[in-house]
Design a protein around this motif. Structure first.
Motif, PDB file in Angstrom:
ATOM      1  N   TYR A 133       0.840  -1.199   0.000  1.00  0.00           N
ATOM      2  CA  TYR A 133       0.000   0.000   0.000  1.00  0.00           C
ATOM      3  C   TYR A 133       0.872   1.245   0.000  1.00  0.00           C
ATOM      4  N   GLN A 134       0.268   2.383  -0.319  1.00  0.00           N
ATOM      5  CA  GLN A 134       0.990   3.655  -0.380  1.00  0.00           C
ATOM      6  C   GLN A 134       0.243   4.760   0.359  1.00  0.00           C
ATOM      7  N   ALA A 135      -0.310   4.461   1.497  1.00  0.00           N
ATOM      8  CA  ALA A 135      -1.078   5.432   2.273  1.00  0.00           C
ATOM      9  C   ALA A 135      -0.142   6.299   3.115  1.00  0.00           C
ATOM     10  N   SER A 136      -0.367   7.607   3.096  1.00  0.00           N
ATOM     11  CA  SER A 136       0.433   8.508   3.926  1.00  0.00           C
ATOM     12  C   SER A 136      -0.059   8.532   5.368  1.00  0.00           C
ATOM     13  N   ASP A 137      -1.313   8.147   5.575  1.00  0.00           N
ATOM     14  CA  ASP A 137      -1.918   8.124   6.905  1.00  0.00           C
ATOM     15  C   ASP A 137      -2.328   6.689   7.228  1.00  0.00           C
ATOM     16  N   PRO A 138      -1.747   6.089   8.276  1.00  0.00           N
ATOM     17  CA  PRO A 138      -2.103   4.707   8.626  1.00  0.00           C
ATOM     18  C   PRO A 138      -3.590   4.512   8.883  1.00  0.00           C
ATOM     19  N   GLY A 139      -4.287   5.582   9.278  1.00  0.00           N
ATOM     20  CA  GLY A 139      -5.717   5.470   9.525  1.00  0.00           C
ATOM     21  C   GLY A 139      -6.511   5.159   8.274  1.00  0.00           C
ATOM     22  N   MET A 140      -5.881   5.351   7.102  1.00  0.00           N
ATOM     23  CA  MET A 140      -6.550   5.063   5.837  1.00  0.00           C
ATOM     24  C   MET A 140      -6.465   3.586   5.466  1.00  0.00           C
ATOM     25  N   LEU A 141      -5.649   2.840   6.188  1.00  0.00           N
ATOM     26  CA  LEU A 141      -5.460   1.424   5.878  1.00  0.00           C
ATOM     27  C   LEU A 141      -6.507   0.575   6.593  1.00  0.00           C
ATOM     28  N   ASN A 142      -6.814  -0.566   6.025  1.00  0.00           N
ATOM     29  CA  ASN A 142      -7.805  -1.460   6.631  1.00  0.00           C
ATOM     30  C   ASN A 142      -7.095  -2.690   7.182  1.00  0.00           C
ATOM     31  N   TRP A 143      -6.400  -2.479   8.303  1.00  0.00           N
ATOM     32  CA  TRP A 143      -5.690  -3.600   8.917  1.00  0.00           C
ATOM     33  C   TRP A 143      -6.669  -4.655   9.420  1.00  0.00           C
ATOM     34  N   PHE A 147       5.307   8.037  13.229  1.00  0.00           N
ATOM     35  CA  PHE A 147       4.141   7.826  14.099  1.00  0.00           C
ATOM     36  C   PHE A 147       4.605   7.222  15.422  1.00  0.00           C
ATOM     37  N   THR A 148       5.417   7.999  16.140  1.00  0.00           N
ATOM     38  CA  THR A 148       6.073   7.501  17.338  1.00  0.00           C
ATOM     39  C   THR A 148       5.460   8.029  18.631  1.00  0.00           C
ATOM     40  N   SER A 149       4.409   8.847  18.513  1.00  0.00           N
ATOM     41  CA  SER A 149       3.664   9.280  19.693  1.00  0.00           C
ATOM     42  C   SER A 149       2.510   8.313  19.921  1.00  0.00           C
ATOM     43  N   ARG A 150       1.882   8.398  21.073  1.00  0.00           N
ATOM     44  CA  ARG A 150       0.714   7.565  21.345  1.00  0.00           C
ATOM     45  C   ARG A 150      -0.391   7.856  20.326  1.00  0.00           C
ATOM     46  N   GLU A 151      -0.599   9.125  20.059  1.00  0.00           N
ATOM     47  CA  GLU A 151      -1.640   9.508  19.109  1.00  0.00           C
ATOM     48  C   GLU A 151      -1.337   8.981  17.711  1.00  0.00           C
ATOM     49  N   GLY A 152      -0.092   9.138  17.267  1.00  0.00           N
ATOM     50  CA  GLY A 152       0.275   8.696  15.928  1.00  0.00           C
ATOM     51  C   GLY A 152       0.205   7.187  15.773  1.00  0.00           C
ATOM     52  N   ALA A 153       0.809   6.462  16.713  1.00  0.00           N
ATOM     53  CA  ALA A 153       0.821   5.001  16.625  1.00  0.00           C
ATOM     54  C   ALA A 153      -0.581   4.422  16.739  1.00  0.00           C
ATOM     55  N   SER A 154      -1.452   5.116  17.449  1.00  0.00           N
ATOM     56  CA  SER A 154      -2.829   4.635  17.618  1.00  0.00           C
ATOM     57  C   SER A 154      -3.603   4.643  16.305  1.00  0.00           C
ATOM     58  N   ARG A 155      -3.104   5.343  15.306  1.00  0.00           N
ATOM     59  CA  ARG A 155      -3.761   5.306  14.007  1.00  0.00           C
ATOM     60  C   ARG A 155      -3.813   3.887  13.455  1.00  0.00           C
ATOM     61  N   HIS A 156      -2.809   3.093  13.774  1.00  0.00           N
ATOM     62  CA  HIS A 156      -2.815   1.687  13.358  1.00  0.00           C
ATOM     63  C   HIS A 156      -3.890   0.894  14.106  1.00  0.00           C
ATOM     64  N   LEU A 157      -4.066   1.217  15.377  1.00  0.00           N
ATOM     65  CA  LEU A 157      -5.101   0.535  16.167  1.00  0.00           C
ATOM     66  C   LEU A 157      -6.490   0.903  15.643  1.00  0.00           C
ATOM     67  N   GLN A 158      -6.651   2.161  15.304  1.00  0.00           N
ATOM     68  CA  GLN A 158      -7.937   2.612  14.749  1.00  0.00           C
ATOM     69  C   GLN A 158      -8.222   1.961  13.405  1.00  0.00           C
ATOM     70  N   ALA A 159      -7.157   1.579  12.686  1.00  0.00           N
ATOM     71  CA  ALA A 159      -7.320   0.911  11.396  1.00  0.00           C
ATOM     72  C   ALA A 159      -7.565  -0.587  11.556  1.00  0.00           C
ATOM     73  N   GLY A 160      -7.516  -1.073  12.802  1.00  0.00           N
ATOM     74  CA  GLY A 160      -7.873  -2.464  13.043  1.00  0.00           C
ATOM     75  C   GLY A 160      -6.771  -3.379  13.518  1.00  0.00           C
ATOM     76  N   ALA A 161      -5.534  -2.871  13.629  1.00  0.00           N
ATOM     77  CA  ALA A 161      -4.461  -3.706  14.168  1.00  0.00           C
ATOM     78  C   ALA A 161      -4.656  -3.890  15.669  1.00  0.00           C
ATOM     79  N   LYS A 162      -4.169  -5.012  16.186  1.00  0.00           N
ATOM     80  CA  LYS A 162      -4.316  -5.280  17.621  1.00  0.00           C
ATOM     81  C   LYS A 162      -3.198  -4.628  18.436  1.00  0.00           C
ATOM     82  N   LYS A 163      -1.978  -4.624  17.879  1.00  0.00           N
ATOM     83  CA  LYS A 163      -0.826  -4.108  18.609  1.00  0.00           C
ATOM     84  C   LYS A 163       0.090  -3.353  17.651  1.00  0.00           C
ATOM     85  N   VAL A 164       0.945  -2.499  18.233  1.00  0.00           N
ATOM     86  CA  VAL A 164       1.933  -1.752  17.453  1.00  0.00           C
ATOM     87  C   VAL A 164       3.290  -1.854  18.141  1.00  0.00           C
ATOM     88  N   LEU A 165       4.308  -2.233  17.376  1.00  0.00           N
ATOM     89  CA  LEU A 165       5.682  -2.255  17.871  1.00  0.00           C
ATOM     90  C   LEU A 165       6.477  -1.227  17.089  1.00  0.00           C
TER      91      LEU A 165
END
Length: 328
Positions: free
Chosen positions: A73-83, A98-116
């Motif tokens: 994928y080529q999304a600039s915003d992880p929130g646009m992805l459908n994890w 995306f190293t802040s809590r707010e930024g990394a949480s974009r992956h969680l909002q996209a459906g991922a369970k965890k972020v490393l």
């Protein structure tokens, strides 16, 4: 465990290669704003680790690597992805953006369970160094910072030497140049980073002390400087420590040699061979103590450690995935 990588720079691409052969995990997707055909080229040909050893091609928006299919994928915003649709368990956040809590949480909002993360991250994200405090992880933690390559090296040095007592420590990290520097002189907010990386020895600012002070009660006792040198891989940590009591070279070398053969053998290695940085390319350890260079003057200890800043670090990220899996 289904894995996605966000950010396909040096660490992301090396993780791609290694995850394809990692038992118990499946790499299902990658995301980066670069053109996908360029990404496939960079995966296929690597100036440090050599060419990809299996067939690798692009079919539509799918990378086919050794018969395995990985969505690109080529999304600039992880929130646009459908994890969520891909059933992603863990996103490896390797973009550095995306190293802040707010930024990394974009992956969680996209459906991922965890972020490393692949860096230290913001103070509100738990800083857990594998081999030191990974036992603090529990099922309720959804974003983890595993620290950086320098933190993973120096943490274990400090922890082991604390058994004797440390008055102060100064870390001078001679480190290969990185993508955060320039190949020709140009403007940069940190003036020295704008100088030609392959032409000079370049001091740069690092946040190592702030990271170490988050996990050790040594505030005001640590200092660090990174010196970028004109090589493409590897690092040497020159540690100068004022110890709380008299020590000998033999005592210090025995301490680290013993650790390398027991509980630390996966993370720390020990050598007295006459080695140089190129000899550590592809080494999986976070720290390799060079016992041939240990010295003591009074209570001042000089300790030299090596590491492959890419391979050693990605090895700890793979360890984290294995450690996290039972808590999913």
């Amino acid at each position: 465990m289904r894995i996605a990588i966000n950010g396909m720079g040096r660490i992301g691409r090396l993780l791609f290669r290694r995850l394809l052969h990692q038992p118990g995990v499946e790499l299902v997707a990658v995301n980066d704003i670069m053109p996908v055909d360029n990404l496939v080229y960079l995966l296929k040909y690597d100036s440090l680790y050599g060419p990809f050893t299996e067939p690798l091609s692009l079919e539509g928006n799918t990378i086919v690597a050794g018969g395995r299919q990985v969505k690109a994928y080529q999304a600039s915003d992880p929130g646009m992805l459908n994890w969520a649709a891909l059933g992603v368990d863990v996103v490896l956040e390797c973009s550095g953006k995306f190293t802040s809590r707010e930024g990394a949480s974009r992956h969680l909002q996209a459906g991922a369970k965890k972020v490393l993360l692949s860096t230290t991250g913001a103070p509100e994200i738990p800083l857990m160094i594998y081999g030191f405090n990974q036992h603090l992880l529990h099922a309720g933690i959804d974003i983890v910072s595993p620290g950086g390559c320098m933190t993973n090296c120096t943490t274990h040095i400090l922890y082991l030497l604390q058994s004797i007592g440390i008055e102060s420590a100064h870390f001078n990290i001679l480190h290969s140049y990185t993508s955060r520097q320039e190949l020709v002189d140009t403007s940069h907010s940190q003036f020295r980073r704008g100088r030609a990386a392959a032409e000079s020895i370049i001091p740069v600012e690092v946040d190592l002390v702030q990271s170490l002070e988050r996990i050790f009660p040594l505030k005001g006792k640590l200092a660090a400087l990174s010196i970028r040198v004109p090589v493409t891989n590897g690092a040497l940590v020159d540690c100068t420590l004022q110890m709380a009591e008299d020590v000998t070279v033999e005592q210090i070398n025995h301490l680290f040699h013993t650790a390398s053969e027991n509980s630390y053998r996966q993370i720390l290695a020990y050598t007295e061979d006459q080695l140089v940085s190129a000899d550590f390319k592809g080494n999986t350890h976070s720290v390799i103590i060079d016992g041939s260079l240990t010295s003591v003057v009074g209570r001042q200890l000089k300790l030299i450690a090596w590491f492959d800043n890419e391979y050693g670090y990605t090895s700890r990220m793979l360890d984290w995935l294995a450690y996290w899996k039972p808590l999913m």
